[in-house]
Design a protein around this motif. Structure first.
Motif, mmCIF file in Angstrom:
data_model
loop_
_atom_site.group_PDB
_atom_site.id
_atom_site.type_symbol
_atom_site.label_atom_id
_atom_site.label_comp_id
_atom_site.label_asym_id
_atom_site.label_seq_id
_atom_site.Cartn_x
_atom_site.Cartn_y
_atom_site.Cartn_z
ATOM 1 N N GLU A 29 -0.114 -6.969 -0.542
ATOM 2 C CA GLU A 29 0.026 -5.641 -1.138
ATOM 3 C C GLU A 29 -1.192 -4.774 -0.844
ATOM 4 O O GLU A 29 -1.060 -3.586 -0.555
ATOM 5 C CB GLU A 29 0.251 -5.747 -2.648
ATOM 6 N N ASN A 33 -1.389 -1.300 1.326
ATOM 7 C CA ASN A 33 -1.936 -0.048 0.803
ATOM 8 C C ASN A 33 -2.975 0.536 1.753
ATOM 9 O O ASN A 33 -3.007 1.742 1.994
ATOM 10 C CB ASN A 33 -2.582 -0.272 -0.570
ATOM 11 N N LYS A 79 3.735 8.064 -2.685
ATOM 12 C CA LYS A 79 4.491 7.956 -1.431
ATOM 13 C C LYS A 79 5.953 8.364 -1.535
ATOM 14 O O LYS A 79 6.660 8.405 -0.550
ATOM 15 C CB LYS A 79 4.388 6.516 -0.913
ATOM 16 N N GLY A 93 4.414 0.854 1.273
ATOM 17 C CA GLY A 93 4.625 0.824 -0.172
ATOM 18 C C GLY A 93 5.492 1.994 -0.589
ATOM 19 O O GLY A 93 5.646 2.954 0.148
ATOM 20 N N ALA A 98 2.631 -2.437 -7.160
ATOM 21 C CA ALA A 98 1.706 -3.495 -6.766
ATOM 22 C C ALA A 98 0.435 -3.506 -7.614
ATOM 23 O O ALA A 98 0.101 -4.523 -8.236
ATOM 24 C CB ALA A 98 1.363 -3.369 -5.290
#
Ligand code: ADP
Ligand code: MG
Length: 573
Positions: A29, A33, A79, A93, A98
């Motif tokens: 994760e 990112n 996002k 993502g 996360a």
């Protein structure tokens, strides 16, 4: 017990289970990112074991100070905003889950400086609750420290394996990402020791060399596609068949830059190697399937590792065709010592400049040279075959020929099998595989298994020219066989074809089994003396086949004794 609403903390811990199963999930994760933030360098630093402390440092765009807290809230993401954007996800993502999930099962410290900001900021969270916040001086980018992972969920700790086993998962994952993102510099450190790193040069073979070694470089083929305007494109590298592995873990697959596990894609790659690799051997590959964002559902699984294709068939065939074509166009002839069938590699025999130095490793410069060799001067097999000059036959089995970079030994049976196989397949495409009516029908006694196979594949067999009719229980009358087969013992040919279908039927396409079996039965045997004209004609015909360097079973038809090797044997080098 009455129904109760779970406390926020408990709910978060349960939700975290979906996203963070083990330390490698945290690393995944955080790396995603960093990649989404446009990082060019990603460092993963482990100290005192993965659960004690993992720090991921990037040089991406950073997080604005006033958004730091938000980053740790559930369903908070920069996002995605509109529902219809869910159909067009370009970032890795999008769930905004996360960081809060990780934070609910560890102590998280995020230090970040946004590219528009003159200073950095730090926040500390302990198992989901905020502890402190402060201004700090730092460079642009983000560092996320995850400490005391799973301390508040002992059940999860119990399922973890040793630190070194978990660390090797992290290394595998990072290596896969490094191969998918060659322009990003990756580094994995554990207790100040560098376990793995890449240069971020942008050359997509560099991470492959860093991971699988410089020896693999000459054996990797770049995927070439003619029609670059296609909606589904494939990029990457695959290994030549001679470089193969006993399991699938060397097949790294991306869809639009997202690391995925996809049976469809794995199968497509394997299918592309059909007939080129022995059973249960797998290639090394790094492939990225690029398709419209709206054609793939990435929201099918909490860890986003599984995806769904809108048009599974198109995804499958695009990948299969691109890999197959690149293989057929570019695969070099096996050189002795690295033959396809054993999968063994003694190394050092390939005629590449750097091998001659005996240094065993490529420097950056050397490699550039080696690669030019691989991709431009490696003659496609067809051209190679035209250039061969047949010298003669040895052991009534092999044809010896002089050619570029060495001499070549051709297995007459395997080569003839390939020629016949192509003839059969082409004949079938045009529906003209003539049956040869036998002068007198032959009686064949078939076992119950053969009978069953015969009944299940009657149509296929008759398409190939086998006419078989039952006249008594277990006894059959064979009236015709494929014309090219009529030289041999017809009843034995039939039984062999039936055997091959029942043994290999689950693994290969039935059509191909029959074609391969017919070809095998009709091909000239080892041990037969050939005249020079026959040998020349065989080599010429081989040249015209779809896949001149292997027989339909995947064994090589010819091998090269490289000049380099011969010279070394005679002490000339
Ligand atoms: P998602 O990635 O699904 O948006 P996350 O919980 O992983 O959710 O992250 C939440 C938000 O925090 C991201 O949308 C992004 O804006 C910000 N963020 C997280 N990590 C970084 C990073 N390394 N660099 C820049 N922004 C980040
Ligand atoms: Mg994320």
């Amino acid at each position: 017990m009455p129904i109760q609403v779970l406390s926020a903390t408990l709910a978060a811990q349960i939700a975290a289970g979906e996203v963070v199963e083990r330390p490698v999930s945290v690393v995944k994760e955080l790396i995603e990112n960093s990649l989404d933030a446009g990082a060019e360098s990603i460092i993963v630093d482990v100290e005192g074991g993965l659960c004690a402390s993992i720090k991921v440092i990037d040089d991406g765009c950073g997080i604005p100070q006033d958004e730091l807290d938000l980053a740790l809230q559930h369903h908070a993401t920069s996002k995605l905003s509109l529902l219809n954007e869910l159909d067009n996800i370009a970032t890795l993502g999008f769930r905004g889950e996360a960081l809060p999930s990780i934070s609910s099962v560890s102590k998280v410290t995020i230090t970040s400086r946004h590219s528009d900001s003159i200073s950095g900021h730090r926040i500390n969270y302990d198992f989901g609750s905020k502890v402190s916040e402060s201004a700090v001086g730092t460079s642009i980018g983000t560092a996320v420290l995850v400490a005391r992972l799973f301390e508040n969920v002992p059940a999860r700790l119990k399922f973890l394996r040793s630190n070194s086993a978990e660390l090797s998962r992290v290394k595998d994952l990072m290596q896969q990402y490094a191969m998918g993102y060659p322009a990003v510099k990756f580094q994995l450190r554990s207790d100040s020791k560098t376990l793995f790193s890449t240069t971020g040069s942008g050359n997509i073979l560099d991470p492959v060399i860093a991971i699988y070694g410089s020896r693999t470089a000459p054996d990797m083929i770049r995927i070439s596609q003619d029609e670059t305007d296609q909606a589904y494109r494939v990029e990457g590298f695959v290994s030549v068949p001679a470089l193969n592995r006993a399991n699938r873990s060397y097949m790294t697959l991306f869809v639009n830059g997202r690391l995925v596990s996809s049976r469809t894609m794995t199968h497509a790659v394997e299918e592309a190697y059909h007939g080129l690799l022995p059973e249960r051997r797998y290639p090394i590959s790094v492939l990225n399937l690029v398709l419209p964002y709206s054609d793939v559902d990435v929201n099918a699984h909490p860890t986003k590792r599984e995806i769904r294709f809108l048009n599974e068939n198109l995804a499958y065939t695009s990948l299969q065709k691109a890999v197959r074509k690149s293989l057929i166009d570019q695969v070099p002839v096996s050189t002795v010592g690295r033959t396809t069938f054993t999968g063994r590699s003694s190394g050092g025999i390939y005629p590449y400049p750097t091998d001659r130095t005996g240094s065993g490793s490529y420097s950056q410069m050397d490699f550039v040279q080696g690669r030019t060799d691989l991709f431009s001067t490696q003659a496609p097999n067809r051209e190679l075959l035209t250039a061969l000059h047949v010298i003669g036959q040895v052991r009534s089995t092999y044809i010896i020929a002089d050619g570029p970079d060495g001499f070549y030994v051709i297995d007459q049976h395997a080569a003839h099998e390939r020629v016949l196989f192509d003839g059969i397949v082409e004949g079938l495409e045009h529906r003209y595989l003539d049956p040869q009516i036998l002068l007198a029908p032959v009686t064949v006694n078939l076992s119950p298994l053969h009978v069953e196979t015969l009944h299940n594949h009657k149509e296929l067999l008759s398409k190939y020219g086998f006419d078989v009719q039952e006249f008594d229980s277990g006894a059959y009358l064979l009236r015709s066989v494929p014309s090219m087969m009529s030289v041999g013992d017809p009843s034995k040919s039939l039984v062999d074809v039936l055997d091959m279908i029942s043994v290999e039927g689950l693994l290969r396409r039935h059509e191909e089994i029959v074609a391969a079996s017919v070809a095998c039965h009709s091909a000239v045997r080892a041990g037969r003396v050939l005249r020079l004209e026959e040998m020349n004609s065989l080599v010429q015909k081989l040249e015209a086949t779809t896949n001149p360097h292997t027989c339909p079973h995947g064994r090589p038809t010819l091998v090269r004794y490289a000049d380099y090797q011969t010279e070394r044997e005679f002490g000339r080098r």
